[in-house]
Design an enzyme around this catalytic site. Structure first.
Site, PDB file in Angstrom:
ATOM      1  N   HIS A  99       0.861  -1.181   0.000  1.00 47.03           N
ATOM      2  CA  HIS A  99       0.000   0.000   0.000  1.00 47.03           C
ATOM      3  C   HIS A  99       0.898   1.231   0.000  1.00 47.03           C
ATOM      4  O   HIS A  99       1.914   1.252   0.702  1.00 47.03           O
ATOM      5  CB  HIS A  99      -0.817   0.119   1.291  1.00 47.03           C
ATOM      6  CG  HIS A  99      -1.905  -0.873   1.467  1.00 47.03           C
ATOM      7  ND1 HIS A  99      -2.846  -1.144   0.508  1.00 47.03           N
ATOM      8  CD2 HIS A  99      -2.248  -1.622   2.534  1.00 47.03           C
ATOM      9  CE1 HIS A  99      -3.701  -2.040   0.992  1.00 47.03           C
ATOM     10  NE2 HIS A  99      -3.359  -2.347   2.215  1.00 47.03           N
ATOM     11  N   CYS A 105      -5.133   5.747  -0.893  1.00 42.13           N
ATOM     12  CA  CYS A 105      -4.356   4.509  -0.862  1.00 42.13           C
ATOM     13  C   CYS A 105      -4.230   3.975  -2.283  1.00 42.13           C
ATOM     14  O   CYS A 105      -5.227   3.802  -2.979  1.00 42.13           O
ATOM     15  CB  CYS A 105      -5.042   3.487   0.040  1.00 42.13           C
ATOM     16  SG  CYS A 105      -4.170   1.906   0.085  1.00 42.13           S
TER      17      CYS A 105
HETATM   18 MN    MN Z   1      -4.237  -3.761   3.641  1.00 40.55          MN
END
Ligand code: MN
Length: 145
Positions: free
Chosen positions: A65, A113
């Site tokens: 991420h 994200c």
């Molecule tokens: Mn995650």
């Protein structure tokens, strides 16, 4: 292609979705998908918002991420460290690293994200994993399962 911001972290023609399709190991999070990926840039851009007092799932996975805090305040567990985070902080969550986000009790936590389109499913902690994570008192107090 322009996705127009309407204000308050909502965008034109972008649906406000549940954080995940299933499960009860998270609390008070919404998800918006701002970019679905293209051949040359095979990633998804999501905006998540955790309401005050809420949290994401405690999990790890192969995929990475890249997270950019957009609003509010909170804390994040990455591996065996808890960090306080605020607007414009940038963090990488490495492969197979336990992570969980929490908003503070009086502020939401909004973050962008970026993830690969092709990605593995998150793994939730086993009882043994929890025992391992809880060996540190501050992590034991932090995590929500
Ligand atoms: Mn995650």
């Amino acid at each position: 292609m322009l996705i127009r911001h309407k204000g308050n972290f909502r965008w034109e023609n972008i649906s406000l979705l549940a954080y995940k399709e299933e499960g009860n190991c998270f609390r008070d999070i919404t998800r918006q998908i701002l970019f679905e990926g293209a051949a040359n840039i095979p990633c998804q851009l999501r905006y998540f918002e955790i309401a005050s007092g809420g949290h994401s799932t405690l999990e790890h996975h192969e995929h990475l991420h890249l997270v950019i805090i957009a609003r509010g305040e909170g804390h994040v567990l990455i591996g065996d460290e808890i960090h306080s985070v605020r607007e414009n902080d940038v963090m990488e969550i490495p492969s197979h690293t336990w992570h969980q986000f929490r908003a503070t009790s009086d502020n939401p936590l909004g973050f962008y994200c970026i993830v690969n389109i092709e990605r593995d499913r998150p793994v939730r902690p086993s009882e043994d994993d929890l025992k391992y994570l809880r060996r540190k008192p501050e992590i034991a107090a932090f995590i929500r399962t």
